[in-house]
Design a protein around this motif. Structure first.
Motif, PDB file in Angstrom:
ATOM      1  N   UNK A 241       0.815  -1.208   0.000  1.00 22.87           N
ATOM      2  CA  UNK A 241       0.000   0.000   0.000  1.00 22.87           C
ATOM      3  C   UNK A 241       0.854   1.265   0.000  1.00 22.87           C
ATOM      4  N   UNK A 242       0.521   2.151  -0.928  1.00 20.58           N
ATOM      5  CA  UNK A 242       1.274   3.389  -1.054  1.00 20.58           C
ATOM      6  C   UNK A 242       0.524   4.569  -0.470  1.00 20.58           C
ATOM      7  N   UNK A 243      -0.480   4.289   0.342  1.00 22.46           N
ATOM      8  CA  UNK A 243      -1.296   5.356   0.905  1.00 22.46           C
ATOM      9  C   UNK A 243      -0.629   5.975   2.126  1.00 22.46           C
ATOM     10  N   UNK A 244      -0.917   7.216   2.361  1.00 25.15           N
ATOM     11  CA  UNK A 244      -0.399   7.911   3.530  1.00 25.15           C
ATOM     12  C   UNK A 244      -1.255   7.649   4.754  1.00 25.15           C
ATOM     13  N   UNK A 245      -1.026   8.435   5.785  1.00 27.71           N
ATOM     14  CA  UNK A 245      -1.708   8.221   7.061  1.00 27.71           C
ATOM     15  C   UNK A 245      -3.228   8.340   6.918  1.00 27.71           C
ATOM     16  N   UNK A 246      -3.673   9.159   5.983  1.00 29.14           N
ATOM     17  CA  UNK A 246      -5.115   9.325   5.834  1.00 29.14           C
ATOM     18  C   UNK A 246      -5.726   8.333   4.853  1.00 29.14           C
ATOM     19  N   UNK A 247      -4.930   7.371   4.410  1.00 26.33           N
ATOM     20  CA  UNK A 247      -5.477   6.308   3.581  1.00 26.33           C
ATOM     21  C   UNK A 247      -5.534   6.586   2.100  1.00 26.33           C
ATOM     22  N   UNK A 248      -4.987   7.709   1.667  1.00 23.24           N
ATOM     23  CA  UNK A 248      -5.022   8.039   0.248  1.00 23.24           C
ATOM     24  C   UNK A 248      -3.620   8.111  -0.338  1.00 23.24           C
ATOM     25  N   UNK A 249      -3.474   7.643  -1.562  1.00 22.34           N
ATOM     26  CA  UNK A 249      -2.193   7.764  -2.258  1.00 22.34           C
ATOM     27  C   UNK A 249      -2.078   9.179  -2.839  1.00 22.34           C
ATOM     28  N   UNK A 250      -0.873   9.564  -3.228  1.00 16.91           N
ATOM     29  CA  UNK A 250      -0.716  10.896  -3.829  1.00 16.91           C
ATOM     30  C   UNK A 250      -1.654  11.106  -5.009  1.00 16.91           C
ATOM     31  N   UNK A 251      -1.784  10.093  -5.837  1.00 18.71           N
ATOM     32  CA  UNK A 251      -2.651  10.221  -7.004  1.00 18.71           C
ATOM     33  C   UNK A 251      -4.102  10.417  -6.583  1.00 18.71           C
ATOM     34  N   UNK A 252      -4.490   9.697  -5.557  1.00 19.69           N
ATOM     35  CA  UNK A 252      -5.870   9.834  -5.081  1.00 19.69           C
ATOM     36  C   UNK A 252      -6.130  11.217  -4.486  1.00 19.69           C
ATOM     37  N   UNK A 253      -5.126  11.760  -3.806  1.00 23.50           N
ATOM     38  CA  UNK A 253      -5.268  13.109  -3.270  1.00 23.50           C
ATOM     39  C   UNK A 253      -5.491  14.111  -4.402  1.00 23.50           C
ATOM     40  N   UNK A 254      -4.711  13.939  -5.454  1.00 21.76           N
ATOM     41  CA  UNK A 254      -4.860  14.826  -6.615  1.00 21.76           C
ATOM     42  C   UNK A 254      -6.247  14.684  -7.230  1.00 21.76           C
ATOM     43  N   UNK A 255      -6.703  13.442  -7.353  1.00 18.92           N
ATOM     44  CA  UNK A 255      -8.016  13.210  -7.950  1.00 18.92           C
ATOM     45  C   UNK A 255      -9.136  13.847  -7.135  1.00 18.92           C
ATOM     46  N   UNK A 256      -9.054  13.673  -5.834  1.00 10.94           N
ATOM     47  CA  UNK A 256     -10.122  14.246  -5.007  1.00 10.94           C
ATOM     48  C   UNK A 256     -10.100  15.770  -5.080  1.00 10.94           C
ATOM     49  N   UNK A 257      -8.901  16.348  -5.163  1.00  7.84           N
ATOM     50  CA  UNK A 257      -8.817  17.806  -5.271  1.00  7.84           C
ATOM     51  C   UNK A 257      -9.465  18.293  -6.559  1.00  7.84           C
TER      52      UNK A 257
ATOM     53  N   UNK B  96     -11.815  16.655  -8.261  1.00  3.46           N
ATOM     54  CA  UNK B  96     -13.255  16.434  -8.121  1.00  3.46           C
ATOM     55  C   UNK B  96     -13.908  17.591  -7.362  1.00  3.46           C
ATOM     56  N   UNK B  97     -13.219  18.039  -6.312  1.00  4.06           N
ATOM     57  CA  UNK B  97     -13.773  19.124  -5.502  1.00  4.06           C
ATOM     58  C   UNK B  97     -13.892  20.408  -6.312  1.00  4.06           C
ATOM     59  N   UNK B  98     -12.960  20.622  -7.227  1.00  2.00           N
ATOM     60  CA  UNK B  98     -13.039  21.816  -8.066  1.00  2.00           C
ATOM     61  C   UNK B  98     -14.245  21.757  -8.989  1.00  2.00           C
ATOM     62  N   UNK B  99     -14.486  20.593  -9.544  1.00  2.00           N
ATOM     63  CA  UNK B  99     -15.660  20.461 -10.406  1.00  2.00           C
ATOM     64  C   UNK B  99     -16.925  20.681  -9.582  1.00  2.00           C
ATOM     65  N   UNK B 100     -16.925  20.065  -8.411  1.00  2.00           N
ATOM     66  CA  UNK B 100     -18.109  20.188  -7.551  1.00  2.00           C
ATOM     67  C   UNK B 100     -18.368  21.635  -7.147  1.00  2.00           C
ATOM     68  N   UNK B 101     -17.284  22.380  -6.977  1.00  2.00           N
ATOM     69  CA  UNK B 101     -17.429  23.782  -6.585  1.00  2.00           C
ATOM     70  C   UNK B 101     -17.625  24.683  -7.800  1.00  2.00           C
ATOM     71  N   UNK B 102     -17.721  24.062  -8.968  1.00  2.00           N
ATOM     72  CA  UNK B 102     -17.960  24.805 -10.210  1.00  2.00           C
ATOM     73  C   UNK B 102     -16.849  25.777 -10.565  1.00  2.00           C
ATOM     74  N   UNK B 103     -15.640  25.465 -10.122  1.00  2.00           N
ATOM     75  CA  UNK B 103     -14.517  26.283 -10.577  1.00  2.00           C
ATOM     76  C   UNK B 103     -13.722  25.566 -11.653  1.00  2.00           C
ATOM     77  N   UNK B 104     -14.258  24.433 -12.056  1.00  2.00           N
ATOM     78  CA  UNK B 104     -13.645  23.727 -13.182  1.00  2.00           C
ATOM     79  C   UNK B 104     -14.759  23.054 -13.971  1.00  2.00           C
ATOM     80  N   UNK B 105     -14.665  23.167 -15.282  1.00  2.00           N
ATOM     81  CA  UNK B 105     -15.695  22.579 -16.119  1.00  2.00           C
ATOM     82  C   UNK B 105     -15.584  21.062 -16.122  1.00  2.00           C
TER      83      UNK B 105
END
Lengths: 250, 250
Positions: free
Chosen positions: A159-175, A177-186
């Motif tokens: 497992x390559x996840x950090x203390x919070x259970x997410x890998x670097x790639x997953x952290x990037x993905x969630x970030x 996703x949050x931008x799309x959800x906040x409508x600051x990214x199409x």
DNA sequence: TGTACATCAGTGAACGCGCGTTCACTGATGTAC
DNA sequence: TGTACATCAGTGAACGCGCGTTCACTGATGTAC
């Protein structure tokens, strides 16, 4: 079931003695051993391997040197790892987990009282800034995590996840996703956006670490990093792209 | 003054014989030699070294293997190169020159009848597309040109310019200058813009070549490359950046 | 035009290094009876 | 509760590999006279 993996259940004198030795810590390493059995050799080798990676990147993760540091014969490692690549593979995962921790910390430093849009953006940029911070603070681990010249796909990567259970790639993905959800990214731009953003920060790290910009001072990178992530942020999010710019012939 | 460096001025029979042998070509290499002297060993080693780089990147540029391929004893190389790093240094320059050629070709493919602004933009993007094309077409040479893990700064690096006399970095710089001149990029953003743009394409290449995206198919990169350069173009040129976006806390 | 000789460009063998990995082994541990 | 024994986790020596580099050398070339 190794006696270290679970609490030693038996109370025989022999068992108690061993448990005492182990309770004194999983080998202080680096020093001479008094017992024939190491007690926690697998973990010790992993730690020695990680130290080597920190000092000189993936190429320096050398099986013989790891065993030397732990104070054990060279082939003792083969009781715990199929071969050198198996050891390296696990060191890679650990390095990626460390990267995830640094990135998480940068994201968490974003004030939580911002409005949704700006906050999503700031957290997205923090991913990049954290990535570059990790690269400059731990160049050896960074290269071990993200620039291993050999293909390790056949080595079982844990497992390559950090203390919070997410890998670097997953952290990037969630970030993202949050931008799309906040409508600051199409949403149109969302697919594959990880690779575009990742490319930018990864490239700067590699140029500064083992590319033609090797001797770029740390300060220069610190100054460029925010400009770079801003460039990505703007380039990914602000415009419709594609349509509004002539595509030339290249 | 080597007889190959300048036209052989003398007409002695010995000289003429040697000149004839050399005129037959700088060793067809790879095959056995009939003369004791090679005639053009330096160039032959450079070419063998470049072949090795093409096949496996900088690490595969191995002095003994280069001499083996040329059909010469291992230490004959030391008549022409101080050490292995000197040979590698020159191979690096050659690889960079090849990259410059590919980038130039991509830039020259931009239609010349475009208006100044769109043309400057298209040529700028062509730099990135050419860079990525070179990376995917010649992964070994690309890594030799731009991702040598050891520091070669003490090795005399010869000219890394392509056929048109410009290095890859210089091509990028001139493309950016042209954008400023065409008013499609603010002069405020010009300083250091090379590093931001370079980071993006370099990162994608490295991720695809020896990073976690190693097994990304060629087609995926071909599809992502234009999106990436568009992102850079937009991120660098369109906005004032800095002021108009909240900076968060990261 | 020939010849002695300095210089250049190769050869062959060897050194020392460090690596991953394998072999046959032995000491320590845990368990079935 | 003691004991035989299978199993586990180490040891020490060695193999084979390929590398960069050095040593003392020799064959070929070019030049001064």
């Amino acid at each position: 079931m190794s006696p270290t993996a679970a609490p030693d259940p038996d109370g025989t004198s022999a068992g108690a003695t061993k448990a005492t030795i182990e309770a004194a810590g999983p080998r202080d390493d680096t020093q001479t051993r008094t017992t024939y059995h190491h007690g926690d050799l697998r973990r010790a080798l992993l730690e020695a391997g990680t130290d080597l990676a920190r000092e000189g990147g993936p190429d320096k993760v050398v099986l013989r040197e790891a065993t030397r540091r732990v104070g054990v014969s060279a082939n003792a490692a083969y009781r715990h790892f199929a071969d050198r690549d198996a050891l390296l593979g696990e060191v890679v995962s650990r390095a990626q987990a460390r990267a995830a921790d640094v990135i998480s910390a940068a994201m968490d430093a974003v004030p939580s009282d911002l409005e949704q849009g700006p906050r999503a953006r700031a957290r997205f940029r923090a991913v990049g800034v954290g990535y570059l911070r990790f690269a400059m603070d731990e160049p050896g681990l960074f290269r071990t995590a993200f620039a291993v010249p050999v293909d390790l796909s056949r080595a079982a990567s844990t497992d390559a996840a950090g203390a919070d259970g997410l890998t670097p790639f997953q952290l990037l993905s969630t970030a993202l996703d949050a931008m799309v959800e906040a409508s600051v990214m199409s949403p149109d731009h969302r697919p594959g956006a990880e690779l575009l953003a990742w490319s930018a920060v990864h490239g700067m790290a590699m140029l500064a670490l083992e590319g033609p910009l090797r001797d770029l001072p740390r300060g220069a990178v610190d100054e460029l990093a925010p400009r770079l992530v801003r460039m990505v942020d703007l380039g990914l999010g602000l415009s419709d792209g594609g349509g509004d710019v002539d595509d030339g012939g290249a």
